[in-house]
Design a protein around this motif. Structure first.
Motif, PDB file in Angstrom:
ATOM      1  N   LYS A  78       0.562  -1.287   0.093  1.00 44.68           N
ATOM      2  CA  LYS A  78       0.145  -0.402  -0.247  1.00 44.68           C
ATOM      3  C   LYS A  78       1.254   1.112  -0.199  1.00 44.68           C
ATOM      4  CE  LYS A  78      -3.433   2.371   2.495  1.00 44.68           C
ATOM      5  NZ  LYS A  78      -4.005   2.596   3.913  1.00 44.68           N
ATOM      6  N   ILE A  79       0.366   2.242  -0.886  1.00 49.12           N
ATOM      7  CA  ILE A  79       1.724   3.232  -1.005  1.00 49.12           C
ATOM      8  C   ILE A  79       0.680   4.152  -0.171  1.00 49.12           C
ATOM      9  CG2 ILE A  79       2.845   5.069  -2.636  1.00 49.12           C
ATOM     10  CD1 ILE A  79       3.061   2.227  -4.652  1.00 49.12           C
ATOM     11  N   ASN A  80       1.405   4.960   0.185  1.00 51.55           N
ATOM     12  CA  ASN A  80       0.632   6.344   0.814  1.00 51.55           C
ATOM     13  C   ASN A  80       1.192   7.670   0.513  1.00 51.55           C
ATOM     14  OD1 ASN A  80      -0.784   4.969   3.010  1.00 51.55           O
ATOM     15  ND2 ASN A  80       1.021   3.932   3.339  1.00 51.55           N
ATOM     16  N   ILE A  81       0.788   8.245  -0.448  1.00 56.42           N
ATOM     17  CA  ILE A  81       1.826   9.944  -0.676  1.00 56.42           C
ATOM     18  C   ILE A  81       1.112  10.842  -0.029  1.00 56.42           C
ATOM     19  CG2 ILE A  81       2.213  10.849  -2.437  1.00 56.42           C
ATOM     20  CD1 ILE A  81       1.546   8.392  -3.917  1.00 56.42           C
ATOM     21  N   PHE A  82       2.937  11.459   0.039  1.00 59.97           N
ATOM     22  CA  PHE A  82       2.099  13.048   1.096  1.00 59.97           C
ATOM     23  C   PHE A  82       2.801  13.926  -0.016  1.00 59.97           C
ATOM     24  CE2 PHE A  82       2.735   9.392   4.231  1.00 59.97           C
ATOM     25  CZ  PHE A  82       1.992   9.645   4.843  1.00 59.97           C
ATOM     26  N   ILE A  83       1.160  14.687  -0.696  1.00 56.58           N
ATOM     27  CA  ILE A  83       1.655  16.121  -0.942  1.00 56.58           C
ATOM     28  C   ILE A  83       1.651  17.032  -0.805  1.00 56.58           C
ATOM     29  CG2 ILE A  83       0.228  16.724  -3.581  1.00 56.58           C
ATOM     30  CD1 ILE A  83      -0.458  14.773  -4.509  1.00 56.58           C
ATOM     31  N   PRO A  84       2.342  18.172  -0.506  1.00 54.36           N
ATOM     32  CA  PRO A  84       2.489  19.419   0.678  1.00 54.36           C
ATOM     33  C   PRO A  84       1.599  20.026  -0.212  1.00 54.36           C
ATOM     34  CG  PRO A  84       4.434  19.159  -1.116  1.00 54.36           C
ATOM     35  CD  PRO A  84       3.650  18.138  -1.330  1.00 54.36           C
ATOM     36  N   ALA A  85       0.847  20.545   0.442  1.00 55.84           N
ATOM     37  CA  ALA A  85      -0.099  21.661   0.381  1.00 55.84           C
ATOM     38  C   ALA A  85       0.116  22.968  -0.207  1.00 55.84           C
ATOM     39  CB  ALA A  85      -0.271  22.855   1.934  1.00 55.84           C
ATOM     40  N   GLU A  86       1.340  23.283  -0.768  1.00 53.89           N
ATOM     41  CA  GLU A  86       2.303  23.856  -2.228  1.00 53.89           C
ATOM     42  C   GLU A  86       1.700  23.895  -3.174  1.00 53.89           C
ATOM     43  OE1 GLU A  86       5.715  23.708  -2.908  1.00 53.89           O
ATOM     44  OE2 GLU A  86       6.162  23.340  -1.557  1.00 53.89           O
ATOM     45  N   ALA A  87       1.255  22.853  -3.354  1.00 52.14           N
ATOM     46  CA  ALA A  87       0.580  21.889  -4.697  1.00 52.14           C
ATOM     47  C   ALA A  87      -1.228  22.677  -4.180  1.00 52.14           C
ATOM     48  CB  ALA A  87       0.606  20.476  -4.847  1.00 52.14           C
ATOM     49  N   SER A  88      -1.758  23.290  -4.130  1.00 49.80           N
ATOM     50  CA  SER A  88      -2.614  23.777  -4.087  1.00 49.80           C
ATOM     51  C   SER A  88      -3.173  24.812  -5.493  1.00 49.80           C
ATOM     52  CB  SER A  88      -3.218  23.881  -3.333  1.00 49.80           C
ATOM     53  OG  SER A  88      -3.681  22.913  -1.884  1.00 49.80           O
ATOM     54  N   GLY A  89      -1.615  25.704  -5.511  1.00 49.77           N
ATOM     55  CA  GLY A  89      -1.300  26.484  -6.091  1.00 49.77           C
ATOM     56  C   GLY A  89      -0.747  26.168  -7.711  1.00 49.77           C
ATOM     57  N   PHE A  90      -0.696  25.040  -8.190  1.00 52.21           N
ATOM     58  CA  PHE A  90      -0.037  24.986  -8.890  1.00 52.21           C
ATOM     59  C   PHE A  90      -1.017  24.916 -10.160  1.00 52.21           C
ATOM     60  CE2 PHE A  90       3.743  22.519  -6.702  1.00 52.21           C
ATOM     61  CZ  PHE A  90       3.972  23.905  -6.409  1.00 52.21           C
ATOM     62  N   ALA A  91      -0.704  25.111 -11.758  1.00 51.12           N
ATOM     63  CA  ALA A  91      -1.692  25.286 -12.567  1.00 51.12           C
ATOM     64  C   ALA A  91      -1.020  23.319 -13.240  1.00 51.12           C
ATOM     65  CB  ALA A  91      -1.497  25.782 -13.455  1.00 51.12           C
ATOM     66  N   ALA A  92      -1.983  22.518 -13.770  1.00 48.34           N
ATOM     67  CA  ALA A  92      -1.840  21.308 -14.948  1.00 48.34           C
ATOM     68  C   ALA A  92      -0.435  21.523 -15.486  1.00 48.34           C
ATOM     69  CB  ALA A  92      -3.112  21.161 -15.513  1.00 48.34           C
ATOM     70  N   CYS A  93       0.387  20.459 -15.565  1.00 49.90           N
ATOM     71  CA  CYS A  93       1.598  20.795 -16.371  1.00 49.90           C
ATOM     72  C   CYS A  93       0.974  20.153 -17.589  1.00 49.90           C
ATOM     73  CB  CYS A  93       2.310  19.775 -15.616  1.00 49.90           C
ATOM     74  SG  CYS A  93       4.361  19.620 -16.309  1.00 49.90           S
ATOM     75  N   GLY A  94       1.682  21.053 -18.869  1.00 47.95           N
ATOM     76  CA  GLY A  94       1.638  20.883 -20.159  1.00 47.95           C
ATOM     77  C   GLY A  94       1.774  19.252 -19.881  1.00 47.95           C
ATOM     78  N   LYS A  95       3.646  19.057 -19.873  1.00 48.64           N
ATOM     79  CA  LYS A  95       3.997  17.815 -19.624  1.00 48.64           C
ATOM     80  C   LYS A  95       3.750  16.630 -18.462  1.00 48.64           C
ATOM     81  CE  LYS A  95       7.441  20.236 -22.926  1.00 48.64           C
ATOM     82  NZ  LYS A  95       9.059  20.195 -23.179  1.00 48.64           N
ATOM     83  N   THR A  96       3.738  15.611 -18.862  1.00 46.34           N
ATOM     84  CA  THR A  96       3.640  14.622 -17.749  1.00 46.34           C
ATOM     85  C   THR A  96       4.867  14.844 -16.669  1.00 46.34           C
ATOM     86  OG1 THR A  96       3.202  12.987 -19.538  1.00 46.34           O
ATOM     87  CG2 THR A  96       4.170  11.781 -16.702  1.00 46.34           C
ATOM     88  N   PRO A  97       5.206  15.039 -15.678  1.00 38.11           N
ATOM     89  CA  PRO A  97       5.452  15.199 -14.130  1.00 38.11           C
ATOM     90  C   PRO A  97       6.529  13.709 -14.632  1.00 38.11           C
ATOM     91  CG  PRO A  97       3.452  15.895 -13.951  1.00 38.11           C
ATOM     92  CD  PRO A  97       3.236  15.310 -15.115  1.00 38.11           C
ATOM     93  N   VAL A  98       7.862  14.315 -14.039  1.00 35.39           N
ATOM     94  CA  VAL A  98       8.806  13.277 -13.619  1.00 35.39           C
ATOM     95  C   VAL A  98       8.475  13.703 -12.637  1.00 35.39           C
ATOM     96  CG1 VAL A  98      10.900  12.371 -14.053  1.00 35.39           C
ATOM     97  CG2 VAL A  98       9.841  13.532 -16.652  1.00 35.39           C
TER      98      VAL A  98
END
Length: 265
Positions: A78-98
């Motif tokens: 089971k993979i538990n992922i913790f994305i920081p709150a700052e990601a709330s302000g990101f626009a969708a990436c035009g390319k696949t993130p790496v």
């Protein structure tokens, strides 16, 4: 009378127009505000989904690789992922993130961190923490085993356990523990670690042992007295019963040593 009637009618129309304007203007403001909220929410969800997908895929691949390398059988992850709150302000990436490990190829399943990079024109970077829960059948003690106990097959059993909580100290194969001696108490129904075990004492101090020697393909043996206790592979001093010489020898079995050099005291 006609003038008065015309005045009253004009006032009534102005009031109706004013009421309509008062209703429509807030509605337009509200509609525009909600549109901004929905747009922001959609952008946030999209960016977070991209981050989640990139990290999850990379973590899953690492776990599969580790499972193959360590010969895990019948495991669940089971993979538990913790994305920081700052990601709330990101626009969708035009390319696949790496997603990549900051430390290169070194994998520590207890403390995974990924650098996620968006490579489009307005790219962003974020660090994401991952805590995998990996359940694997490992050997546990059926009951508490005290120090000095020699483990038998009846003393242990396989039980699925979250190995990320064991700091890598677990055993999956029965043959790896049977015959070993407990040097640190093993608690009931808890995973057994190899650091809790040691090879049994095969030679006791003062014990009469068989001394084996080989030279030019010719084997010889004699009897001697062990001057120190020893486990398999350990080097001890042994006194030759015939010559009374003290030699160094390696413990090779129960009551048996292999001579490596001789010296007089």
């Amino acid at each position: 009378m006609k003038l008065n009637s015309f005045y009253q009618d004009s006032v009534r129309k102005v009031k109706q127009y004013f009421r309509l304007a008062v209703f429509v203007f807030p509605l337009l403001l509200t509609t525009g505000f909600c549109s901004q909220i929905f747009t922001a929410a959609a952008t946030e969800e999209s960016a977070r989904k991209q981050i989640y997908a990139a990290v999850h895929n990379q973590a899953a691949e690492m776990i599969r690789h580790e499972g193959k390398r360590r010969n895990w059988r019948d495991y669940q992850a089971k993979i538990n992922i913790f994305i920081p709150a700052e990601a709330s302000g990101f626009a969708a990436c035009g390319k696949t993130p790496v997603a990549s490990l900051p430390g290169g190829d070194r994998v520590d399943l207890h403390r995974l961190r990924f650098d996620v990079h968006c490579g489009d024109g307005q790219g962003w970077d974020v660090v994401v923490a991952v805590k995998p829960d990996i359940y694997l059948p490992v050997l546990v003690a059926r009951k508490t085993l005290d120090r000095g106990h020699v483990i038998t097959a009846d003393n242990v059993m396989l039980k699925k356990y979250n190995i990320t909580n064991t700091r890598g100290e677990y055993v999956t194969q029965l043959q790896d523990v049977v015959g070993l001696t407990v040097k640190r108490r093993a608690r009931a129904m808890q995973p057994i670690a190899l650091s809790q075990l040691e090879s049994p004492v095969l030679v006791e101090r003062g014990q009469l042992v068989v001394m084996m020697a080989e030279q030019n393909g010719v084997q010889a043996q004699t009897m001697g007295e062990a001057l120190k206790k020893g486990r398999k592979g350990e080097m001890i001093k042994v006194k030759n019963e015939s010559s009374k010489r003290i030699v160094s020898a390696i413990v090779s079995g129960r009551g048996v040593v292999q001579m490596v050099q001789t010296s007089e005291e």
